[in-house]
Design a protein around this motif. Sequence first.
Motif, PDB file in Angstrom:
ATOM      1  N   TYR C 588       0.818  -1.217   0.000  1.00 37.85           N
ATOM      2  CA  TYR C 588       0.000   0.000   0.000  1.00 37.85           C
ATOM      3  C   TYR C 588       0.853   1.269   0.000  1.00 37.85           C
ATOM      4  O   TYR C 588       0.359   2.342  -0.310  1.00 37.85           O
ATOM      5  CB  TYR C 588      -0.940   0.002   1.199  1.00 37.85           C
ATOM      6  N   ASN C 589       2.125   1.164   0.384  1.00 42.08           N
ATOM      7  CA  ASN C 589       2.957   2.361   0.421  1.00 42.08           C
ATOM      8  C   ASN C 589       3.989   2.379  -0.698  1.00 42.08           C
ATOM      9  O   ASN C 589       4.966   3.110  -0.632  1.00 42.08           O
ATOM     10  CB  ASN C 589       3.649   2.482   1.777  1.00 42.08           C
ATOM     11  N   ALA C 590       3.767   1.543  -1.712  1.00 43.38           N
ATOM     12  CA  ALA C 590       4.735   1.496  -2.814  1.00 43.38           C
ATOM     13  C   ALA C 590       4.766   2.827  -3.544  1.00 43.38           C
ATOM     14  O   ALA C 590       5.810   3.251  -4.026  1.00 43.38           O
ATOM     15  CB  ALA C 590       4.371   0.367  -3.761  1.00 43.38           C
ATOM     16  N   THR C 591       3.627   3.495  -3.634  1.00 43.48           N
ATOM     17  CA  THR C 591       3.614   4.825  -4.244  1.00 43.48           C
ATOM     18  C   THR C 591       3.142   5.816  -3.179  1.00 43.48           C
ATOM     19  O   THR C 591       2.261   5.508  -2.398  1.00 43.48           O
ATOM     20  CB  THR C 591       2.641   4.867  -5.430  1.00 43.48           C
ATOM     21  N   PRO C 592       3.755   7.009  -3.145  1.00 45.63           N
ATOM     22  CA  PRO C 592       3.373   7.991  -2.138  1.00 45.63           C
ATOM     23  C   PRO C 592       1.926   8.422  -2.344  1.00 45.63           C
ATOM     24  O   PRO C 592       1.400   8.380  -3.464  1.00 45.63           O
ATOM     25  CB  PRO C 592       4.315   9.159  -2.392  1.00 45.63           C
ATOM     26  N   GLN C 593       1.260   8.797  -1.280  1.00 47.57           N
ATOM     27  CA  GLN C 593      -0.130   9.195  -1.390  1.00 47.57           C
ATOM     28  C   GLN C 593      -0.360  10.492  -0.619  1.00 47.57           C
ATOM     29  O   GLN C 593       0.436  10.830   0.246  1.00 47.57           O
ATOM     30  CB  GLN C 593      -1.003   8.083  -0.848  1.00 47.57           C
ATOM     31  N   PRO C 594      -1.437  11.191  -0.954  1.00 51.54           N
ATOM     32  CA  PRO C 594      -1.716  12.437  -0.241  1.00 51.54           C
ATOM     33  C   PRO C 594      -2.017  12.153   1.224  1.00 51.54           C
ATOM     34  O   PRO C 594      -2.440  11.072   1.573  1.00 51.54           O
ATOM     35  CB  PRO C 594      -2.963  12.982  -0.959  1.00 51.54           C
ATOM     36  N   GLY C 595      -1.773  13.162   2.054  1.00 52.01           N
ATOM     37  CA  GLY C 595      -2.037  12.996   3.483  1.00 52.01           C
ATOM     38  C   GLY C 595      -0.770  12.643   4.233  1.00 52.01           C
ATOM     39  O   GLY C 595       0.337  12.832   3.713  1.00 52.01           O
ATOM     40  N   PRO C 596      -0.923  12.125   5.445  1.00 54.20           N
ATOM     41  CA  PRO C 596       0.250  11.818   6.261  1.00 54.20           C
ATOM     42  C   PRO C 596       1.181  10.855   5.531  1.00 54.20           C
ATOM     43  O   PRO C 596       0.729  10.020   4.752  1.00 54.20           O
ATOM     44  CB  PRO C 596      -0.350  11.142   7.504  1.00 54.20           C
ATOM     45  N   ASN C 597       2.454  10.994   5.748  1.00 55.87           N
ATOM     46  CA  ASN C 597       3.399  10.095   5.100  1.00 55.87           C
ATOM     47  C   ASN C 597       4.545   9.766   6.043  1.00 55.87           C
ATOM     48  O   ASN C 597       4.696  10.403   7.090  1.00 55.87           O
ATOM     49  CB  ASN C 597       3.902  10.694   3.787  1.00 55.87           C
ATOM     50  N   PRO C 598       5.341   8.757   5.690  1.00 55.47           N
ATOM     51  CA  PRO C 598       6.367   8.257   6.627  1.00 55.47           C
ATOM     52  C   PRO C 598       7.345   9.338   7.093  1.00 55.47           C
ATOM     53  O   PRO C 598       7.936   9.202   8.150  1.00 55.47           O
ATOM     54  CB  PRO C 598       7.100   7.193   5.813  1.00 55.47           C
ATOM     55  N   HIS C 599       7.497  10.411   6.303  1.00 55.68           N
ATOM     56  CA  HIS C 599       8.488  11.410   6.693  1.00 55.68           C
ATOM     57  C   HIS C 599       8.060  12.194   7.926  1.00 55.68           C
ATOM     58  O   HIS C 599       8.865  12.873   8.540  1.00 55.68           O
ATOM     59  CB  HIS C 599       8.752  12.363   5.526  1.00 55.68           C
ATOM     60  N   GLU C 600       6.778  12.107   8.263  1.00 56.92           N
ATOM     61  CA  GLU C 600       6.315  12.826   9.453  1.00 56.92           C
ATOM     62  C   GLU C 600       6.649  12.092  10.742  1.00 56.92           C
ATOM     63  O   GLU C 600       6.473  12.634  11.827  1.00 56.92           O
ATOM     64  CB  GLU C 600       4.794  13.043   9.361  1.00 56.92           C
ATOM     65  N   LEU C 601       7.106  10.851  10.610  1.00 56.04           N
ATOM     66  CA  LEU C 601       7.415  10.101  11.827  1.00 56.04           C
ATOM     67  C   LEU C 601       8.737  10.592  12.400  1.00 56.04           C
ATOM     68  O   LEU C 601       9.648  10.983  11.670  1.00 56.04           O
ATOM     69  CB  LEU C 601       7.511   8.607  11.497  1.00 56.04           C
ATOM     70  N   ASP C 602       8.815  10.544  13.725  1.00 53.72           N
ATOM     71  CA  ASP C 602      10.017  11.041  14.388  1.00 53.72           C
ATOM     72  C   ASP C 602      11.006   9.886  14.554  1.00 53.72           C
ATOM     73  O   ASP C 602      10.942   9.125  15.517  1.00 53.72           O
ATOM     74  CB  ASP C 602       9.620  11.622  15.755  1.00 53.72           C
ATOM     75  N   LEU C 603      11.904   9.773  13.601  1.00 54.29           N
ATOM     76  CA  LEU C 603      12.822   8.640  13.591  1.00 54.29           C
ATOM     77  C   LEU C 603      13.728   8.648  14.818  1.00 54.29           C
ATOM     78  O   LEU C 603      14.022   7.603  15.386  1.00 54.29           O
ATOM     79  CB  LEU C 603      13.662   8.667  12.308  1.00 54.29           C
ATOM     80  N   GLU C 656       4.171   8.430  20.829  1.00 59.59           N
ATOM     81  CA  GLU C 656       4.180   8.685  19.385  1.00 59.59           C
ATOM     82  C   GLU C 656       2.745   8.724  18.849  1.00 59.59           C
ATOM     83  O   GLU C 656       2.391   9.625  18.077  1.00 59.59           O
ATOM     84  CB  GLU C 656       4.972   7.590  18.684  1.00 59.59           C
ATOM     85  N   TYR C 657       1.922   7.753  19.271  1.00 58.65           N
ATOM     86  CA  TYR C 657       0.525   7.735  18.843  1.00 58.65           C
ATOM     87  C   TYR C 657      -0.163   9.030  19.269  1.00 58.65           C
ATOM     88  O   TYR C 657      -0.897   9.642  18.511  1.00 58.65           O
ATOM     89  CB  TYR C 657      -0.207   6.542  19.481  1.00 58.65           C
ATOM     90  N   TRP C 658       0.083   9.451  20.498  1.00 60.73           N
ATOM     91  CA  TRP C 658      -0.552  10.633  21.046  1.00 60.73           C
ATOM     92  C   TRP C 658      -0.233  11.852  20.182  1.00 60.73           C
ATOM     93  O   TRP C 658      -1.107  12.633  19.810  1.00 60.73           O
ATOM     94  CB  TRP C 658      -0.084  10.834  22.489  1.00 60.73           C
ATOM     95  N   HIS C 659       1.053  11.981  19.814  1.00 62.36           N
ATOM     96  CA  HIS C 659       1.447  13.116  18.975  1.00 62.36           C
ATOM     97  C   HIS C 659       0.772  13.060  17.615  1.00 62.36           C
ATOM     98  O   HIS C 659       0.321  14.075  17.087  1.00 62.36           O
ATOM     99  CB  HIS C 659       2.967  13.147  18.806  1.00 62.36           C
ATOM    100  N   LEU C 660       0.707  11.859  17.072  1.00 63.71           N
ATOM    101  CA  LEU C 660       0.065  11.729  15.762  1.00 63.71           C
ATOM    102  C   LEU C 660      -1.412  12.089  15.852  1.00 63.71           C
ATOM    103  O   LEU C 660      -1.929  12.847  15.030  1.00 63.71           O
ATOM    104  CB  LEU C 660       0.225  10.299  15.236  1.00 63.71           C
ATOM    105  N   PHE C 661      -2.090  11.558  16.890  1.00 59.10           N
ATOM    106  CA  PHE C 661      -3.514  11.879  17.041  1.00 59.10           C
ATOM    107  C   PHE C 661      -3.711  13.373  17.188  1.00 59.10           C
ATOM    108  O   PHE C 661      -4.618  13.972  16.623  1.00 59.10           O
ATOM    109  CB  PHE C 661      -4.106  11.155  18.262  1.00 59.10           C
ATOM    110  N   LYS C 662      -2.805  14.009  17.982  1.00 62.91           N
ATOM    111  CA  LYS C 662      -2.951  15.439  18.229  1.00 62.91           C
ATOM    112  C   LYS C 662      -2.793  16.233  16.939  1.00 62.91           C
ATOM    113  O   LYS C 662      -3.451  17.246  16.731  1.00 62.91           O
ATOM    114  CB  LYS C 662      -1.918  15.894  19.264  1.00 62.91           C
ATOM    115  N   SER C 663      -1.895  15.780  16.069  1.00 59.76           N
ATOM    116  CA  SER C 663      -1.720  16.500  14.804  1.00 59.76           C
ATOM    117  C   SER C 663      -2.737  16.037  13.771  1.00 59.76           C
ATOM    118  O   SER C 663      -2.577  16.293  12.578  1.00 59.76           O
ATOM    119  CB  SER C 663      -0.298  16.320  14.288  1.00 59.76           C
ATOM    120  N   GLY C 664      -3.776  15.335  14.220  1.00 60.12           N
ATOM    121  CA  GLY C 664      -4.886  15.021  13.324  1.00 60.12           C
ATOM    122  C   GLY C 664      -4.689  13.789  12.464  1.00 60.12           C
ATOM    123  O   GLY C 664      -5.419  13.592  11.498  1.00 60.12           O
ATOM    124  N   VAL C 665      -3.713  12.962  12.777  1.00 63.72           N
ATOM    125  CA  VAL C 665      -3.525  11.745  11.996  1.00 63.72           C
ATOM    126  C   VAL C 665      -4.266  10.611  12.699  1.00 63.72           C
ATOM    127  O   VAL C 665      -3.926  10.267  13.829  1.00 63.72           O
ATOM    128  CB  VAL C 665      -2.033  11.392  11.863  1.00 63.72           C
TER     129      VAL C 665
END
Lengths: 309, 260, 742
Positions: C588-603, C656-665
Amino acid sequence: MKSLTVLDPQSPEARAIYHLAIVSGIIFGLIFIIVAGMIVFALMRYRWREGAADPNQLAGSKTVEIVWTLIPCLIVVALFLLTWQTMGASDPPAPATPDIVITGHQWWWEARYPKSGVVTANEIHIPAGTPMAVQLESADVLHEFWVAQLTRKMATVPDHPNHIWIQSDQPGTYLGVCSEFCGTQHAWMHFLVVAETPEQFAAWEKAQLAPAKIPASGSAAQGLALFQEHSCMNCHAINGTAAAARIGPDLTHFASRKILGAGVVENTPANLRRWLTDPQQIKPGVKMPDYKFSEAQVSQLADYFETLQ
Amino acid sequence: MSTEQFLFSAWTWNPVVLIAAGIGLAVYLFAFRAERRIGWFLLALAVFLLTLVSPINSLADGYLFSAHMLQHIVLLLIVPGLLLLSLPRSLSLSWRPRILARPLTGWIAGVGAMWFWHWPTLCNAAVTWRSVYALQTISLLVLGTLFWGQIIAPRDEERLSPPGAVLYLFSACVACSSLGIILTFSPVTVCSIYTMPVSDRLGMWETIRTGWRFTAEKDQQIGGLLMWVPMCFIYLGAIFAQIARWFGEAPAARPVTQQT
Amino acid sequence: MNEIATVLDRAGILTPEQREHWKMAWLSTVDHKRIGILYMVTGLVFFVFGGIEALLIRLQLAVPNNTLLHPDTYNMVFTMHGTTMIFLVAMPVLFGLANYIVPLQIGARDMAFPRLNAFSFWLVPFGGILLHFSFLAGGAPAVGWFAYAPLSETPYSSQPGVDYWALSLLVLGIGSVGANINFIATVLCSRAPHMTLRRLPLFSWMIFVNAFLVILALPVLNAGLVMLLIDRLLNTHFFLVPGGSAIMWQHIFWAFGHPEVYIVAIPAFAILSEIIPVFSRKPIFGYEFVAGSTVAIAFLSLGVWAHHMFTTGLGHTVDLFFVASSMLIAIPTGVKVLNWSATMIGGRLRFDTPMLFCVAALVQFLVAGLTGVSHASAALDWQTKNSYYLVAHFHFVFVGLIVFTILGALHYWIPKMSGRMLSERLGKWSFWLMVVGFNMTFIIQHFLGLAGMPRRVYTYADLPGWAWMNMVSTIGAFFMAAASLLFVWNLIVSLLHGRKAGDNPWKAWTLEWATTSPPPHENFHNLPPIRSRRPLWDVANPDRPDPVVGSRGDIDQFRPERNKTSIVAFIISETGFFTVLILAFLYYNATPQPGPNPHELDLFKTGLFSVCLFASSFTIWRAETGLRHNNQRRMIGWLSATIVLGGIFIGGQGLEYWHLFKSGVGVNSNLFATTFFTLTGFHGLHVCVGLIALFVLLGLALAGDSKKRPWPGLDAIGLYWHFVDVVWVVVLSVVYILPRIR
């Protein structure tokens, strides 16, 4: 009489599969006779009789095992090669642009001819003797397009267009069905493939392109008014009127079609009236609701639809 | 270039490969005087040469991902296996460092070689630079030998037990199939260099695309499927050999005559 | 209710002391024999449900344009028929049979884990009731037993039927995995001395091989069901356009579904391999080849699923590879059929009811196998797929092979279970009714399919030949119903008045016949010597014993510790589950898609928490060494450190989940978010389960339990914990690292 049998192919594509079926049927038959014969032989010859001692305790033979592993290997290789060849013959590669785009809906088929612009439903016309490239699409769930006498079956998958060829040697009418379960009325998702001479086909295309005639007066005109007042227009299109929705079948040339409700009944005036009175009675679960039209209204609507030749 | 011309002219008589094969043969003949299993060795050599000299090599070199995959499978799974089979049965591998004698090492070598070289960057690099390509070839042979060493080491006691070997092979099969599945169904981005040739050296592009009907999608699909299905059959064949080895030690099935 | 106690009592299944509290004795039992019987009785009850549904289907189709059932009712009925027969009849009955027979055949006292066994069983009635509860909750599922998306998705099936279906299959799947982990552990760890793996009777061998297939295949379905449920309950779109893929569901379902066919077929093969030799008075022809071909079938079955999708439009390339692999299965299957036939040649065939059912099953399976090859050939499948030809084919497998062998097996083993013979006269009557009824129902359906009748239609037009063929088929179905009723009658009568069976009524050769009928608690008083595959033959024929089956030293004697074994099996199973989720993420992530994406994760932050998790693998290893050196304090110290590190990881993930939820993901923001939360969420769930297990261990250790030797729990949980870490290595690279370097 229309039939769906795979044993009476009417096109080179279907015939290729039919021939493979005959060849493999013979192979399967021979295998069955040999193995079942061996079992029956054992049953007849080696019955236990009262007082008989236990027989020779033979536990196997490597040579025999190797022989009867290798023979099936050869059969499998042969069948594989035959399958490969038949796949090419019955389903050649698709061209870039299709001749017909067929969309499966719950529970009817829409056919569009991109080259001419014809749109119709549940009745697909093709010129006999010419292979037509078909693109299969789905508007909702999975369906499967199957005209047993003419071509292979193929699923319609949302967001995944598929391609097949359809052709018929001779003019004739063939029955097709949906063969992938698609909900309540999967059983009544039939369609007709009408193969005509090229001239007839051209004439048909031309007729289909003409907009519907607007009846000037009388019952039919009242029917058209009813059609426009009620929410019919939210789903159906009639070329030449304001109705242009693509949710239900296009009705522009409704009266020229032979079946009603994707094959549940024949398209006769009497059946049309029954359908308009309560479609749920004839085809329970169909997406068209019961409008509870009065008898007069039904009759006006039916009169109008019968003008849509 | 037409298909026939191609089949006749596209042989790459790479001197390095030929010299390596010659040296290999000499070393084999010199090292093992008794108990030679020269048949296996020659077979290994033949397969090795065929992969690196025949038109497959020309195709793998920038034209077809699937040809590359074929080469990959042969070099990783077939040539090392045949080489191990050519060793004298009495040869002990006990001189291996302990780390190399561990099954986990062998497994990671076999599976890792598949995944590692199909990382998009590396896959492209192997086509672009000769040195990376040479490194890839050598590494495949070495890693393949490590992998098969667990299964077909010359001495029975240095191999995994049959049930263990079945687990080893099966898990490796699943790990490689998963990659095959990904390659089959993912968009054409894995080894993007194969979608457009850097230079059409042999003038084959036309023939491949129109004559053979190999589109980029189909090419990658075949590559993925080769890794998914036929490659699994190699593992599966080895699994059957293990089962045969296991049951083979039972006394041969022979009729017991009736005494009445 | 007391009549039941009387029957059980007279059949010898209850001791006089148990009479008083017989219901509790059965409800709370952990004895493999009783659990086996409970499995089979449950299967029989659901067989009545499934059978009535089958008759309703045939009644509705008896004549063209029939209006007996509303289309929606019909669709529910065939969906429930398929689901019930596979998951609630075939699997429970076969697992129950194996539960009863395998420990006896290998000379064990019980299954390796009696309580896990009881738990696995009770999930079956629970799952079954859950599934049937859907009738009360707005309608049963009406999507077919493979619930193809998108029809099974909320927009097209808004009633909760599909939710019940998915939940109940999840429950049943977990039960099946539990039962089969138990089979693996039992066969590996609880065999009698000298019962080496190569001396295993074929029935036990095949159940053992089949158990691996179950623990590999069921998790794939579980992963798919979880995705479907997430789609339905959290409004995501794994299988819905836009973005999602209907074909993905087909892949997942059939990657389970095809092995599933073999999961119920291999036990049937096992029964044939046991009964045919006994009634031919000869050993099986080519034991090694029958045993080996089972392994071949099991492996091949995992890699052929796409032949169910020849009409989905995967393209000729994919189709061809699967034509090849599917046809290959015909080879080991053919070898089996030939070996069974060859066993009969040169024998002294006795036609008691068990043998009759097995011979019929053999011939019918031959037909099923041949029509099966015609589905493996894509070109033929393009015409026959989804027609009654297919329906006929798989009923030849499920009824012609499996139901017939089950009936054979019941006639064969019920004397062992009850101590009383079933009536031969009634048995033969039910056999002939069944053969006639079955062949009448299903042979004709091949031709119906060739005449073009598609499956799953609630009614049909009066096309040439369809009406009479359907009528014949319907009449046949009632013959089968009569045969089934007669069998039940035979069962009741014979349990009450049957002839006493004695220890070994069939003069068979495997160990279950070396004990009383029914066997005592813990099965054996003493075991005969085991030197070959037929110990009782050696006892009966000391002058011509079977050749001794050699022992390959330590491998054949291989008897691993059972806790570790079961955890390894569980890990294998969980690997299947995570493989599907990871492949889904990649797909499902082979092609980038609109909306949240892996780069928003805090590595960086995730990296820190990951280090804690990886470190915990080290600490638990230290705890194990502490235990090995008998240093309790060190062990407890390292164990606590592991819990703290695991806790930090979970806390980090929560943050991490909490931050994502807070930013609307949210889970339904887009497919990246869906796959991200699904994959990391299930990993987190596994960490939590591990933490609970570690807490339990810590509590036990503090209570001084770990002073006992051996104390295998820590090693077993340690293995699980390492597995959870390894999964995180993969998840971290796939979710966090891979998208950054691409």
